[in-house]
Motif scaffolding. Structure first.
Motif, short mmCIF file in Angstrom:
data_model
loop_
_atom_site.label_atom_id
_atom_site.label_comp_id
_atom_site.label_asym_id
_atom_site.label_seq_id
_atom_site.Cartn_x
_atom_site.Cartn_y
_atom_site.Cartn_z
N ARG A 88 61.80 44.25 59.14
CA ARG A 88 61.63 43.13 58.20
C ARG A 88 62.92 42.90 57.42
N PRO A 89 63.09 41.69 56.86
CA PRO A 89 64.28 41.42 56.05
C PRO A 89 64.32 42.33 54.82
N ARG A 90 65.50 42.85 54.53
CA ARG A 90 65.67 43.67 53.33
C ARG A 90 66.98 43.26 52.66
N GLY A 137 52.24 45.42 53.68
CA GLY A 137 52.07 44.00 53.38
C GLY A 137 53.34 43.21 53.56
N GLU A 138 54.48 43.81 53.22
CA GLU A 138 55.76 43.14 53.42
C GLU A 138 56.04 42.91 54.91
N LEU A 139 55.74 43.92 55.72
CA LEU A 139 55.91 43.76 57.16
C LEU A 139 54.97 42.70 57.71
N LEU A 140 53.73 42.70 57.25
CA LEU A 140 52.75 41.73 57.72
C LEU A 140 53.16 40.32 57.31
N GLN A 141 53.69 40.16 56.10
CA GLN A 141 54.15 38.85 55.64
C GLN A 141 55.27 38.33 56.55
N HIS A 142 56.18 39.20 56.91
CA HIS A 142 57.27 38.79 57.81
C HIS A 142 56.72 38.43 59.19
N SER A 159 69.24 43.86 60.25
CA SER A 159 68.78 44.56 61.46
C SER A 159 67.52 43.94 62.04
N HIS A 160 66.72 43.29 61.20
CA HIS A 160 65.46 42.71 61.68
C HIS A 160 65.69 41.57 62.68
N LEU A 161 66.88 40.98 62.65
CA LEU A 161 67.16 39.84 63.53
C LEU A 161 67.22 40.27 65.00
N ALA A 162 67.41 41.55 65.27
CA ALA A 162 67.53 42.03 66.65
C ALA A 162 66.17 42.24 67.31
N PHE A 163 65.09 42.14 66.56
CA PHE A 163 63.77 42.42 67.12
C PHE A 163 63.18 41.20 67.81
N THR A 164 62.60 41.43 68.98
CA THR A 164 61.81 40.38 69.62
C THR A 164 60.48 40.28 68.89
N TRP A 165 59.74 39.21 69.13
CA TRP A 165 58.45 39.07 68.43
C TRP A 165 57.48 40.16 68.88
#
Length: 298
Positions: free
Chosen positions: A115-117, A197-202, A127-133
């Motif tokens: 997730r964005p930090r 919750g932060e991960l789920l929001q992202h 780093s979150h930008l490298a993840f596929t959905w």
């Protein structure tokens, strides 16, 4: 459990009825599932005992409705199999496996990389930008097991309207999820940890931007197909392996157990934790054997 049993009965030739059911049929049903993984409807001793008790109640109800003598096949089978009869005895009920505080901290940090930090600097911030959905989906699903006590089956049936953000401490951040009921437990709501919750929001944002269809919160494909047991099991296992944690069979259930123990150690009433987990209060005994007094935990 009843659905799988009746399907087996109707699939026999001739079909097995409540009146004709005997010990040999019950033995054949058990044998048909011996050695199979839980995802394939294997019957552990405890589940076999619960199923046989259910069958016995149905047989007695049928006898009362028809005025006929009760079919004792289920009770006879239980009596003849002590490994089943005593499956729920304390000495036969193993303690739940769970993550240590250090392991839980490590896994939370690992999952949160997806997730964005913005508070971080350099490559870690993006780093979150490298993840596929799909990779993000897998990590968020694991996060809900650890941060909300969800079982693998719960994760697969969540819908897009399951998360609740309204009324939470942080605007738009989900703080609980609604889990639909099934044949074994009623519908329920369970809180999720802020980091989950932060991960789920992202994930909700990425899911919308990717225009993933369907009503499942965690679908298998962009078209919205449901996530299969095997695929979700493999995904959770891979996440744990990538995090450097043991991913042996049943490994992801340790996340649910860790959630339960964390709540009890914080002093949460065990009946409340049982409602969050979707289990009977009696099932909390295995956790109380681990937790004797509240203490500070992650």
């Amino acid at each position: 459990m009843w659905g799988s049993f009746t399907a087996w009965c109707l699939g026999q030739s001739p079909a097995v009825s409540l009146a004709s059911l005997d010990v040999r049929d019950l033995q054949a049903f058990q044998a048909a599932r011996f050695g199979m993984k839980s995802a394939d409807l294997s019957l552990s001793p405890r589940h076999a005992l619960r199923l046989l008790r259910l069958i016995d109640r149905v047989l007695h109800h049928h006898a009362a409705e028809t005025g006929q003598p009760a079919n004792t096949a289920a009770s006879d089978w239980i009596e003849a199999h002590p490994e089943i009869r005593y499956a729920e005895a304390a000495q036969a009920d193993p303690l739940p496996e769970f993550l240590s505080v250090a392991e839980a901290r490590h896994l939370i940090t690992f999952l949160s990389d997806a997730r964005p930090r913005p508070s971080l600097s350099g490559s870690r911030r993006d780093s979150h930008l490298a993840f596929t959905w799909q990779q993000l989906r897998n990590r968020v699903a694991v996060a809900l097991q650890l941060g909300g006590g969800l079982a693998p089956g719960d994760v697969r049936v969540l819908t897009v309207d399951a998360p609740t953000s309204r009324g939470g401490r942080v605007r738009e951040r989900p703080w609980k999820v609604a889990v639909p009921g099934n044949g074994n437990s009623p519908a329920r709501e369970t809180p999720i940890a802020p980091w989950a919750g932060e991960l789920l929001q992202h994930w909700l944002q990425v899911r919308a931007e990717a225009r993933i269809l369907g009503n499942f919160l965690f679908p298998s494909t962009r078209s919205g197909k449901p996530w299969s047991k095997e695929a979700q099991y493999k995904a959770a296992r891979q996440v744990l392996e990538e995090a450097g944690l043991d991913s042996s069979d049943g490994g992801s259930f340790r996340l649910r157990h860790t959630f339960a123990l964390r709540q009890l150690r914080r002093g949460t009433d065990s009946d409340q934790v049982a409602r969050w987990l979707g289990v009977e209060p009696e099932a909390m005994g295995k956790y109380r054997r681990v937790v004797s007094t509240p203490e500070d935990v992650i």
